[in-house]
Design a protein around this motif. Structure first.
Motif, PDB file in Angstrom:
ATOM      1  N   GLY A   1     139.593  -4.246  68.960  1.00  8.55           N
ATOM      2  CA  GLY A   1     139.301  -3.663  67.659  1.00  8.55           C
ATOM      3  C   GLY A   1     138.557  -2.347  67.742  1.00  8.55           C
ATOM      4  O   GLY A   1     138.830  -1.413  66.973  1.00  8.55           O
ATOM      5  N   GLY A   2     137.614  -2.245  68.661  1.00  7.16           N
ATOM      6  CA  GLY A   2     136.858  -1.013  68.818  1.00  7.16           C
ATOM      7  C   GLY A   2     137.733   0.132  69.298  1.00  7.16           C
ATOM      8  O   GLY A   2     137.610   1.274  68.830  1.00  7.16           O
TER       9      GLY A   2
ATOM     10  N   LYS B   1     138.661   3.641  67.453  1.00 10.40           N
ATOM     11  CA  LYS B   1     138.413   4.917  68.134  1.00 10.40           C
ATOM     12  C   LYS B   1     139.661   5.802  68.064  1.00 10.40           C
ATOM     13  O   LYS B   1     139.569   7.009  67.803  1.00 10.40           O
ATOM     14  CB  LYS B   1     137.998   4.691  69.583  1.00 10.40           C
ATOM     15  CG  LYS B   1     137.696   5.988  70.342  1.00 10.40           C
ATOM     16  CD  LYS B   1     137.179   5.695  71.734  1.00 10.40           C
ATOM     17  CE  LYS B   1     136.976   6.979  72.524  1.00 10.40           C
ATOM     18  NZ  LYS B   1     135.976   7.870  71.894  1.00 10.40           N
ATOM     19  N   HIS B   2     140.828   5.225  68.295  1.00  6.74           N
ATOM     20  CA  HIS B   2     142.072   5.987  68.182  1.00  6.74           C
ATOM     21  C   HIS B   2     142.230   6.565  66.774  1.00  6.74           C
ATOM     22  O   HIS B   2     142.608   7.739  66.609  1.00  6.74           O
ATOM     23  CB  HIS B   2     143.277   5.112  68.516  1.00  6.74           C
ATOM     24  CG  HIS B   2     143.588   5.012  69.966  1.00  6.74           C
ATOM     25  ND1 HIS B   2     144.007   6.092  70.723  1.00  6.74           N
ATOM     26  CD2 HIS B   2     143.553   3.950  70.818  1.00  6.74           C
ATOM     27  CE1 HIS B   2     144.217   5.706  71.973  1.00  6.74           C
ATOM     28  NE2 HIS B   2     143.948   4.411  72.061  1.00  6.74           N
ATOM     29  N   ILE B   3     141.949   5.747  65.780  1.00  4.23           N
ATOM     30  CA  ILE B   3     142.068   6.207  64.390  1.00  4.23           C
ATOM     31  C   ILE B   3     141.111   7.371  64.134  1.00  4.23           C
ATOM     32  O   ILE B   3     141.484   8.400  63.556  1.00  4.23           O
ATOM     33  CB  ILE B   3     141.792   5.059  63.408  1.00  4.23           C
ATOM     34  CG1 ILE B   3     142.866   3.963  63.533  1.00  4.23           C
ATOM     35  CG2 ILE B   3     141.695   5.567  61.982  1.00  4.23           C
ATOM     36  CD1 ILE B   3     144.264   4.412  63.176  1.00  4.23           C
ATOM     37  N   ASN B   4     139.871   7.237  64.589  1.00  2.00           N
ATOM     38  CA  ASN B   4     138.876   8.302  64.398  1.00  2.00           C
ATOM     39  C   ASN B   4     139.246   9.582  65.147  1.00  2.00           C
ATOM     40  O   ASN B   4     138.843  10.680  64.747  1.00  2.00           O
ATOM     41  CB  ASN B   4     137.493   7.827  64.825  1.00  2.00           C
ATOM     42  CG  ASN B   4     136.926   6.778  63.885  1.00  2.00           C
ATOM     43  OD1 ASN B   4     137.440   6.569  62.787  1.00  2.00           O
ATOM     44  ND2 ASN B   4     135.867   6.113  64.315  1.00  2.00           N
ATOM     45  N   ASP B   5     140.027   9.428  66.211  1.00  2.64           N
ATOM     46  CA  ASP B   5     140.482  10.590  66.979  1.00  2.64           C
ATOM     47  C   ASP B   5     141.720  11.243  66.354  1.00  2.64           C
ATOM     48  O   ASP B   5     142.231  12.238  66.890  1.00  2.64           O
ATOM     49  CB  ASP B   5     140.797  10.191  68.422  1.00  2.64           C
ATOM     50  CG  ASP B   5     139.536   9.885  69.223  1.00  2.64           C
ATOM     51  OD1 ASP B   5     138.426  10.257  68.775  1.00  2.64           O
ATOM     52  OD2 ASP B   5     139.655   9.255  70.299  1.00  2.64           O
ATOM     53  N   GLY B   6     142.222  10.649  65.265  1.00  3.96           N
ATOM     54  CA  GLY B   6     143.376  11.227  64.581  1.00  3.96           C
ATOM     55  C   GLY B   6     144.713  10.643  64.972  1.00  3.96           C
ATOM     56  O   GLY B   6     145.771  11.110  64.520  1.00  3.96           O
TER      57      GLY B   6
ATOM     58  N   ASN C   1     130.340   3.858  69.039  1.00  9.07           N
ATOM     59  CA  ASN C   1     130.384   4.328  67.659  1.00  9.07           C
ATOM     60  C   ASN C   1     131.374   3.562  66.795  1.00  9.07           C
ATOM     61  O   ASN C   1     131.494   3.823  65.601  1.00  9.07           O
ATOM     62  CB  ASN C   1     130.733   5.821  67.630  1.00  9.07           C
ATOM     63  CG  ASN C   1     129.655   6.677  68.254  1.00  9.07           C
ATOM     64  OD1 ASN C   1     128.479   6.316  68.261  1.00  9.07           O
ATOM     65  ND2 ASN C   1     130.049   7.811  68.817  1.00  9.07           N
ATOM     66  N   ASN C   2     132.094   2.608  67.397  1.00 12.74           N
ATOM     67  CA  ASN C   2     133.108   1.835  66.676  1.00 12.74           C
ATOM     68  C   ASN C   2     132.738   0.364  66.549  1.00 12.74           C
ATOM     69  O   ASN C   2     133.490  -0.420  65.944  1.00 12.74           O
ATOM     70  CB  ASN C   2     134.459   1.955  67.401  1.00 12.74           C
ATOM     71  CG  ASN C   2     134.823   3.390  67.699  1.00 12.74           C
ATOM     72  OD1 ASN C   2     134.591   3.870  68.806  1.00 12.74           O
ATOM     73  ND2 ASN C   2     135.346   4.099  66.707  1.00 12.74           N
ATOM     74  N   TRP C   3     131.583   0.001  67.118  1.00  6.13           N
ATOM     75  CA  TRP C   3     131.206  -1.405  67.118  1.00  6.13           C
ATOM     76  C   TRP C   3     131.025  -1.964  65.715  1.00  6.13           C
ATOM     77  O   TRP C   3     131.464  -3.088  65.422  1.00  6.13           O
ATOM     78  CB  TRP C   3     129.943  -1.648  67.942  1.00  6.13           C
ATOM     79  CG  TRP C   3     129.441  -3.052  67.764  1.00  6.13           C
ATOM     80  CD1 TRP C   3     128.341  -3.463  67.070  1.00  6.13           C
ATOM     81  CD2 TRP C   3     130.076  -4.245  68.233  1.00  6.13           C
ATOM     82  NE1 TRP C   3     128.237  -4.826  67.085  1.00  6.13           N
ATOM     83  CE2 TRP C   3     129.284  -5.339  67.794  1.00  6.13           C
ATOM     84  CE3 TRP C   3     131.220  -4.503  68.964  1.00  6.13           C
ATOM     85  CZ2 TRP C   3     129.623  -6.670  68.071  1.00  6.13           C
ATOM     86  CZ3 TRP C   3     131.556  -5.823  69.253  1.00  6.13           C
ATOM     87  CH2 TRP C   3     130.757  -6.880  68.802  1.00  6.13           C
TER      88      TRP C   3
END
Length: 217
Positions: free
Chosen positions: A23-24, A28-33, A173-175
């Protein structure tokens, strides 16, 4: 999207594996675009005693909540028999994965480690590696295998093998988002010290992070 953004495909046996297992990393991938698409092969609960349509629907709703929190899209939800994926020929699963592959054209694919107690988790990586076998013009550049709590950690190394990570992704930062998504699957959580408790899941993230000198991975 910039040219550096990717399409990511996550192939799991059961809806909840994507959140418990990675899940984390998804967040992270989503936050990276990047765009993350998930396909599941079973409803995740069909093999349990006294299963009802209500319970199956509740798992689907939980998956929808998790997808909104983490940011991924459910691309396909197949209905193969839960905990009985040794029942069908491998080619059946390969065809399903290939149908999603044609639409998504992922550059990275995530799926289960085959060093796992759960039979469904062992069948999926076989099918994924077959569907993404290296051929001319293949767009997938990398297949990454992840561990799933209360399954990979229950495997016998002499019979099934060991999960030995060689890629660690910083999810400090994704926890919080992973934690919130886990709580969507509250029915699947257990009390500490069960390996599928919140504390144990966090402990594993800390341990993996500490192996490479970061806080959580």
């Amino acid at each position: 999207m910039s040219n550096n953004n990717k399409n990511i495909l996550v192939v799991v046996a059961h809806p909840d594996d994507e959140t418990f297992g990675m899940g984390g990393t998804i967040n992270k991938h989503i936050n990276d675009g990047d765009k993350v698409f998930v396909i599941s092969m079973t409803n995740g609960v069909g093999s349990r005693k006294n299963i009802t349509e209500k319970k199956i629907k509740e798992r689907e709703i939980a998956g929808n909540k998790a997808s909104k929190i983490l940011g991924f899209t459910w691309h396909q939800r197949f209905d193969f028999p839960d905990n009985a994926m040794d029942k069908y020929p491998l080619i059946e699963y390969v065809k399903c994965i290939e149908s999603s592959k044609e639409v998504i054209n992922p550059s990275i694919v995530y799926t289960h480690s085959a060093a796992d107690l759960n039979i469904d988790h062992r069948r999926i990586p076989e099918a994924v590696i077959t569907a993404f076998r290296p051929e001319p013009e293949e767009k997938c550049k990398e297949i990454r295998l992840f561990e799933t709590l209360s399954a990979t950690d229950y495997s016998d190394p002499y019979l099934i093998g060991n999960f030995v990570p060689n890629l660690f992704i910083n999810i400090k930062n994704n926890w919080t988002n992973k934690l919130n998504a886990l709580e969507s699957y509250a029915a699947e959580l257990r009390n500490y010290p069960h390996t599928r408790s919140i504390k144990s899941i966090k402990n594993l993230a800390i341990r993996r992070g500490n192996q490479v000198g970061i806080e959580m991975a």
